[in-house]
Scaffold this motif. Structure first.
Motif, short mmCIF file in Angstrom:
data_model
loop_
_atom_site.label_atom_id
_atom_site.label_comp_id
_atom_site.label_asym_id
_atom_site.label_seq_id
_atom_site.Cartn_x
_atom_site.Cartn_y
_atom_site.Cartn_z
N ALA A 87 0.81 -1.22 0.00
CA ALA A 87 0.00 0.00 0.00
C ALA A 87 0.85 1.27 0.00
O ALA A 87 0.30 2.37 0.12
N ASP A 88 2.16 1.12 -0.09
CA ASP A 88 3.09 2.26 -0.15
C ASP A 88 3.10 3.06 1.16
O ASP A 88 3.40 4.26 1.17
N VAL A 89 2.76 2.40 2.28
CA VAL A 89 2.86 3.05 3.58
C VAL A 89 4.30 2.97 4.09
O VAL A 89 4.85 3.96 4.58
N ILE A 90 4.90 1.79 3.98
CA ILE A 90 6.32 1.64 4.27
C ILE A 90 7.10 1.95 3.00
O ILE A 90 6.90 1.30 1.97
N LYS A 91 7.95 2.96 3.06
CA LYS A 91 8.65 3.43 1.87
C LYS A 91 10.14 3.20 2.00
O LYS A 91 10.68 3.01 3.08
N GLY A 92 10.80 3.21 0.87
CA GLY A 92 12.25 3.16 0.85
C GLY A 92 12.83 4.57 0.93
O GLY A 92 12.10 5.56 0.99
N THR A 93 14.14 4.68 0.97
CA THR A 93 14.82 5.97 1.05
C THR A 93 15.78 6.11 -0.11
O THR A 93 16.20 5.12 -0.73
N ASP A 94 16.15 7.34 -0.41
CA ASP A 94 17.08 7.61 -1.51
C ASP A 94 18.51 7.80 -1.01
O ASP A 94 19.41 8.10 -1.79
N GLY A 95 18.74 7.66 0.29
CA GLY A 95 20.08 7.76 0.83
C GLY A 95 20.47 9.13 1.34
O GLY A 95 21.56 9.30 1.90
N THR A 96 19.60 10.13 1.16
CA THR A 96 19.96 11.49 1.59
C THR A 96 19.93 11.64 3.11
O THR A 96 20.57 12.53 3.65
N HIS A 97 19.17 10.78 3.78
CA HIS A 97 19.08 10.84 5.24
C HIS A 97 19.77 9.64 5.88
O HIS A 97 19.31 9.11 6.90
#
Length: 437
Positions: free
Chosen positions: A271-281
């Motif tokens: 459901a796109d509630v848990i998302k991945g990150t792009d590495g900026t944080h």
């Protein structure tokens, strides 16, 4: 922040191999940077939290194991308790290892699934060992029972001590550990061929089918065990046996891990509630996919759940006070008879270890095979009963029911007391249950 979800249909089949792509096993572990920038090192925070729960779980488990080995008076029951006690720490340790190496998570959790299956098997056999004295006492006695299970459905039994009910429960319980082993093997094989597809809900992969079958298998064993607990509730109370507490120590973690760790987290990723990150944080500037984030949360759920279960085992899987030694120098075994098969003298710690752990696998295989043999005997018995009823029904239609009463036979035409009855009737008119005239 960008979503790292990969639930597209074209993601399955994927690249084969026991190791699947992912950067979760590669981030740096700079512990000094955690205190200054904790929000940039969530993977280290989660790893340390899991390690803390793991230390607590192992500490409690080893304490209970040592207590049992030093007070091993009842092998029929304590061997199963000792095996179950190692389930939470071993399962949590393997899950924690998969936290460090997400790329090998399927392979690592294969062994965790095996320990889960063995724990369920030993829970059931432990309850059977507690019931053994009552079953021997009721040998050959039919005791009808009608009870409600979870206030949802009613169970009517002709005999709760009979072979029929026992074998049916055996089959419904043993299907779960057997299926768990098959499930783990199928996961490994399909993962190596790129057909597992855990990151998607594609029906072209094996993962979605395994989840459906796991849900069905779990529902079956829960129903069977709840029924088993309800049917023998009088025996649990009479023997002061904490059957329900033991049940939740084993099945509670399994239910929490499956419903919360697998179904809920997978649904949140989908459901796109848990998302991945792009590495900026992130302190090492590595991107994280949604499945890698989900894996970290999943392991935390496992470690917390197993720690709680281990703490509950302090009450429900501890050494019984009535079996403990009266003093440190008591090697004779002054204990109160519990109704089970207690040994006259306690076994040494080494012999207790051999009895509890080294003969485990042969015993498991033997009992599973015996369940199959008993199932065959039950099926043959039911076939014979149906055939007997069919023959009896045919005779009733022909007016020659083999179970006819003597009174009805006396009233039948041609009975010997009738004046028209022949002096030497043909053999076909004789009934086996009455003297020939």
């Amino acid at each position: 922040m960008e979503s790292g979800n990969s639930t597209a249909e074209d993601s399955c089949p994927s690249v084969g191999g026991l190791r699947h792509a992912g950067l979760f096993g590669q981030p740096s572990f700079n512990f000094l940077d955690v205190w200054q920038h904790p929000t940039y090192n969530w993977h280290i925070v989660g790893w340390l939290a899991c390690l803390l729960f793991l230390v607590i779980t192992w500490s409690v488990a080893l304490t209970l194991v040592i207590r049992h080995l030093r007070n091993y008076y009842d092998p029929q029951i304590q061997r199963h308790k000792l095996r179950i006690i190692l389930y939470p720490p071993v399962y949590a340790t393997l899950a924690w290892a998969s936290y460090l190496r997400f790329d090998y998570a399927t392979t690592i959790l294969f062994f965790a699934t095996l320990f889960e299956a063995f724990a369920v098997y030993n829970l059931y056999t432990c309850l059977q060992a507690y019931l053994a004295p009552y079953r021997e006492e009721a040998q050959g006695r039919k005791e009808a029972l009608s009870t409600k299970v979870l206030f949802l459905f009613k169970v009517n039994l002709k005999s709760k001590w009979g072979m029929h009910f026992r074998i049916i429960i055996d089959i419904l319980v043993y299907q779960f550990p057997i299926w768990a082993i098959i499930d783990a093997l199928v996961s490994l094989i399909t993962q190596s061929r790129g057909l597992y597809c855990e990151s998607s809900f594609s029906f072209r992969g094996a993962h979605v089918y395994l989840v459906i079958i796991n849900f069905t298998s779990l529902s079956i064993i829960l129903t069977a065990l709840f029924t088993y607990l309800a049917v023998f509730s009088d025996q649990w109370k009479a023997g002061d046996i904490h059957a329900h507490g033991m049940f939740w120590c084993v099945k509670g973690p399994i239910m929490a891990i499956f419903y919360l760790g697998e179904l809920l987290l997978s649904g949140l990723v989908y459901a796109d509630v848990i998302k991945g990150t792009d590495g900026t944080h992130s302190s090492d500037h590595l991107p994280w996919t949604a499945d890698e984030v989900k894996s970290g949360i999943y392991v935390i759920v496992i470690c917390v759940t197993m720690c709680i279960a281990m703490l509950l085992m302090l009450r429900y899987f501890n050494v019984d006070r009535r079996m403990a030694r009266a003093s440190p120098d008591d090697n004779v075994g002054h204990y109160q008879q519990l109704g089970g098969q207690l040994t006259p003298n306690k076994l040494s710690p080494w012999m207790a270890f051999v009895d509890a752990y080294l003969i485990y696998i042969p015993e498991f295989l033997r009992n599973v095979l015996c369940c199959g043999v008993d199932s065959f005997r039950l099926a043959r018995k039911r076939i014979e009963l149906r055939a007997r009823k069919k023959r009896a029904g045919g005779l009733a239609d022909a007016g020659e029911h083999m179970l006819a009463t003597k009174e009805s036979y006396q009233d039948s035409p041609g009975y010997p007391m009738s004046p028209n009855y022949p002096t030497n009737p043909p053999p076909s008119t004789y009934y086996p249950s009455y003297p020939q005239h």
